[in-house]
Design a protein around this motif. Structure first.
Motif, short mmCIF file in Angstrom:
data_model
loop_
_atom_site.label_atom_id
_atom_site.label_comp_id
_atom_site.label_asym_id
_atom_site.label_seq_id
_atom_site.Cartn_x
_atom_site.Cartn_y
_atom_site.Cartn_z
N ALA A 151 80.04 -1.72 68.22
CA ALA A 151 80.29 -0.28 68.07
C ALA A 151 80.14 0.48 69.39
O ALA A 151 79.55 -0.01 70.35
CB ALA A 151 79.33 0.29 67.03
N LYS A 152 80.70 1.69 69.41
CA LYS A 152 80.58 2.57 70.58
C LYS A 152 79.36 3.49 70.45
O LYS A 152 79.03 4.23 71.37
CB LYS A 152 81.84 3.42 70.73
N SER A 153 78.73 3.46 69.27
CA SER A 153 77.53 4.28 69.04
C SER A 153 76.54 3.46 68.22
O SER A 153 76.89 2.42 67.66
CB SER A 153 77.88 5.57 68.30
N THR A 154 75.31 3.95 68.16
CA THR A 154 74.28 3.32 67.33
C THR A 154 73.69 4.36 66.41
O THR A 154 73.23 5.41 66.88
CB THR A 154 73.16 2.72 68.20
N VAL A 155 73.70 4.10 65.10
CA VAL A 155 73.01 4.93 64.11
C VAL A 155 72.21 3.99 63.22
O VAL A 155 72.80 3.18 62.50
CB VAL A 155 73.98 5.78 63.27
N LEU A 156 70.89 4.08 63.29
CA LEU A 156 70.01 3.19 62.52
C LEU A 156 69.08 4.00 61.64
O LEU A 156 68.63 5.09 62.02
CB LEU A 156 69.17 2.32 63.46
N PHE A 157 68.77 3.44 60.46
CA PHE A 157 67.86 4.11 59.53
C PHE A 157 66.87 3.11 58.95
O PHE A 157 67.23 1.99 58.58
CB PHE A 157 68.65 4.76 58.38
N ASP A 158 65.62 3.53 58.90
CA ASP A 158 64.59 2.78 58.17
C ASP A 158 63.58 3.81 57.67
O ASP A 158 62.99 4.56 58.46
CB ASP A 158 63.90 1.75 59.07
N ALA A 159 63.38 3.86 56.37
CA ALA A 159 62.52 4.88 55.77
C ALA A 159 61.07 4.78 56.23
O ALA A 159 60.32 5.76 56.18
CB ALA A 159 62.58 4.78 54.24
N SER A 160 60.66 3.59 56.72
CA SER A 160 59.25 3.39 57.09
C SER A 160 58.95 3.74 58.54
O SER A 160 57.79 3.77 58.94
CB SER A 160 58.85 1.93 56.83
N TRP A 161 59.97 4.00 59.34
CA TRP A 161 59.72 4.25 60.76
C TRP A 161 58.97 5.56 60.97
O TRP A 161 59.19 6.55 60.24
CB TRP A 161 61.04 4.29 61.53
N HIS A 162 58.11 5.57 61.96
CA HIS A 162 57.27 6.73 62.26
C HIS A 162 58.13 7.81 62.89
O HIS A 162 58.73 7.62 63.95
CB HIS A 162 56.14 6.31 63.21
N LYS A 163 58.16 8.99 62.25
CA LYS A 163 59.03 10.07 62.72
C LYS A 163 58.69 10.50 64.15
O LYS A 163 59.57 10.95 64.90
CB LYS A 163 58.91 11.26 61.77
N GLY A 164 57.42 10.35 64.52
CA GLY A 164 57.00 10.84 65.82
C GLY A 164 57.54 10.09 67.01
O GLY A 164 57.45 10.58 68.14
N VAL A 165 58.10 8.89 66.81
CA VAL A 165 58.55 8.11 67.96
C VAL A 165 60.04 7.78 67.94
O VAL A 165 60.52 7.06 68.80
CB VAL A 165 57.74 6.79 68.09
N ILE A 166 60.78 8.33 66.96
CA ILE A 166 62.18 7.91 66.85
C ILE A 166 63.02 8.34 68.05
O ILE A 166 63.98 7.67 68.42
CB ILE A 166 62.82 8.38 65.52
N GLY A 167 62.65 9.46 68.68
CA GLY A 167 63.37 9.87 69.89
C GLY A 167 63.15 8.90 71.03
O GLY A 167 64.09 8.56 71.78
N ILE A 168 61.92 8.43 71.16
CA ILE A 168 61.60 7.44 72.19
C ILE A 168 62.34 6.14 71.91
O ILE A 168 62.89 5.51 72.81
CB ILE A 168 60.08 7.19 72.23
N VAL A 169 62.38 5.74 70.64
CA VAL A 169 63.08 4.50 70.27
C VAL A 169 64.57 4.61 70.59
O VAL A 169 65.18 3.65 71.07
CB VAL A 169 62.84 4.18 68.78
N ALA A 170 65.15 5.77 70.35
CA ALA A 170 66.57 5.97 70.69
C ALA A 170 66.80 5.74 72.18
O ALA A 170 67.76 5.09 72.59
CB ALA A 170 67.01 7.37 70.28
#
Length: 580
Positions: free
Chosen positions: A362-381
């Motif tokens: 893909a030319k982009s990445t969109v990932l979802f997991d309900a258990s991931w900590h909201k506070g670090v998702i920007g860092i993970v991106a």
């Protein structure tokens, strides 16, 4: 065992054009004579549109007099009129300073609250809970303000799209002064004043202020109107510098002046809370923008990511060293927890991409997991982009919704791409390179498909390869203490005023490459033309060692820095990449 490089190891080198027009050649000659520098350094300045002695003096010696008139910002007169009305002795309205939970928001709140409390006692501050209230102006925050008798809210680093919330507040008798720097929508909130240099009808000459920077302009206007010496305000620029660095806004124009003086205060007389944070971060030498981005900013952010961002404001407002040390140690502990979340979620995200042919291509990445900590998702991106260089959105579940953070790559406007998917979103906001959003969980698959379609249509192939922007080719014979000293004075460095990167061709190994900690590369290199030998270090470049052979020429791109070790100072090249 040497760590394997990420897939985005191959980098695209682009060298800026040498300034060679007739006007540029005249400018180079003039700067060489008037500044007493080499023609090489003069060319480096002309590349940055510094072409005269006066421009060079302003560039190397920023002055507070270079700051723009705050009343040039649309609605500033209305904001000051409403603020002064609230402060009148016969009114003594309760004022609430409301800010977002990230670094820009918490520094903004600390700045405006700590300054205005000297002139108004009926004042307090409020930071929304990242997990319970979400981004921006919350209904809970408005209700709390109304219940506690606040009639004026100064919203910092948020509010530009809070049409409904501001209307609800007005119905409850609560006015807003909005200080934001995000892109407005087609409609503005019905507030007493809306300060945002990105408003289409705002003629303010500098558009790239941080949220804290807009808060500073409000205080600057307040001081002018009240005949308060601006020297009383300038020591608070330490907070503005932290916000500018952490929010990755351009380090040009007014931001460069604000950051320059903010760093001066940080390195000489930092506020008690920042002094404690500098200590726990382990910094012993003079701080620069990089130290704020990777050292102080993440620690301030960690408070809101792991628990509540109010702790960050309490640290920044701390007056006693004992209190500051307690808050700093607690925040440092949160930062360690944040790193653990960040590391494990990043590995899960990368595994999801690698195990899916569709996601890999893909030319982009969109990932979802309900258990991931909201506070670090920007860092993970951001971490995912280091491995798969493309616009990335990481989503998790929060309050029965999917909440996401987006990050982009140089040259691609992720905000515009998200805007094209607005029909699938409940709310969104942000900048060219970073944005946030919420949507129904049921919309994730549709959003992923539409976002991929938009990105595929708009992104250029070169944007999908990491870019190294090289300023000029450089002979080793030109590298000297004077060059490093003058280059350092070109800071503070950041977006649109990056530290100069140079390229040298036809260099050879002098000795065997050294691998440090299985990840980093250290080499001694000689340029055949000049005969000069220098030491070069490349963090994360250990995988290149196998390509290097004695007698085999290669090219390097790098930055020139001073290396401090055991009391000795030497010149060292910081490698960005190597091409054999």
């Amino acid at each position: 065992m040497i760590a394997q490089p990420p897939p985005s190891t191959v980098k695209r080198w682009t060298t800026k054009p040498f300034p060679d027009s007739a006007e540029q050649r005249i400018a180079i000659e003039s700067l060489t004579q008037s500044l007493g520098i080499s023609s090489f350094l003069a060319a480096l300045l002309v590349q940055r549109d510094v072409t005269t002695y006066e421009e060079a003096r302003s560039f190397f010696r920023p002055e507070t007099g270079h700051l723009h008139d705050p009343f040039a910002m649309k609605d500033m007169d209305r904001a000051i009129e409403r603020l002064l009305r609230a402060m009148r002795p016969e009114r003594q309205e309760k004022i609430l300073i409301y800010g977002d939970y990230d670094v820009d928001g918490t520094t903004s709140v600390a700045l405006v609250y700590s300054f205005l409390k000297n002139y108004h006692s009926a004042i307090d501050y409020y930071i929304p809970d990242r997990y319970k209230e979400g981004y921006g102006i919350s209904r809970q925050g408005i209700e709390w303000a109304a219940e506690n008798g606040f009639s004026l809210i100064i919203a910092l680093d948020c509010g530009i799209k809070s049409i409904d919330r501001v209307a609800e507040a007005k119905a409850l008798g609560v006015d807003f002064i909005i200080c934001d720097h995000h892109r407005p929508g087609t409609e503005l909130p019905d507030a007493a004043a809306v300060l945002d240099p990105k408003r289409e009808d705002c003629q303010y000459p500098y558009k790239e202020l941080s949220g804290c920077g807009v808060g500073f302009k409000l205080l600057q206007a307040f001081c002018i109107e009240k005949n308060i010496e601006l020297q009383q305000l300038y020591p608070h620029l330490d907070l503005v510098a932290v916000s500018i660095a952490s929010d990755i806004v351009p380090l040009t124009g007014e931001n460069r002046v604000l950051a320059f003086y903010g760093l001066k205060y940080l390195n000489s007389t930092p506020r008690t809370g920042l002094k404690a944070l500098i200590k726990v971060a382990g910094f012993s030498r003079e701080l620069d923008i990089t130290n704020l981005v990777f050292g102080l900013g993440p620690r301030i952010n960690a408070a809101g990511r792991i628990q509540h961002a109010k702790a960050a404001v309490q640290l920044l407002l701390a007056e006693s060293e004992e209190e500051a040390d307690t808050f700093a140690m607690a925040i440092n502990k949160h930062n360690n927890s944040r790193r653990e979340f960040d590391s494990s979620i990043t590995e899960q995200a990368l595994t999801m991409i690698r195990e899916s042919d569709t996601l890999t291509r893909a030319k982009s990445t969109v990932l979802f997991d309900a258990s991931w900590h909201k506070g670090v998702i920007g860092i993970v991106a951001s971490r995912c982009i280091e491995h798969f260089h493309r616009p990335t959105i990481i989503l998790t579940q929060s309050n029965d919704k999917a909440a996401g953070s987006a990050r982009s790559v140089p040259g691609f406007d992720v905000y515009e791409a998200i805007e094209e998917c607005a029909d699938l979103l409940e709310q969104f906001g942000g900048h060219t390179f970073a944005a946030g959003m919420t949507m129904p969980v049921n919309n994730i698959d549709a959003f992923r498909q539409k976002f991929e379609e938009v990105v595929s249509r708009k992104i250029k192939e070169e944007h999908l390869t990491p870019l190294i922007d090289i300023d000029l080719p450089l002979d080793f014979s030109e590298i000297s203490d004077k060059l490093v000293r003058i280059v350092k004075q070109m800071g503070p460095f950041g977006p649109h005023n990056m530290q100069p990167t140079f390229m040298t061709e036809d260099v050879y190994l002098v000795s065997e490459p050294i691998i440090m900690k299985e990840k980093h590369l250290k080499i001694n290199v000689r340029q055949s033309r000049s005969g000069h030998t220098l030491t070069a270090v490349g963090f994360g470049l250990a995988h290149i060692a196998d390509q290097l052979r004695p007698g085999k020429p290669f090219s390097i791109c790098y930055q020139v820095e001073q290396n401090f070790f055991n009391g000795n100072v030497s010149l060292q090249l910081m490698l960005k990449d190597v091409k054999v």
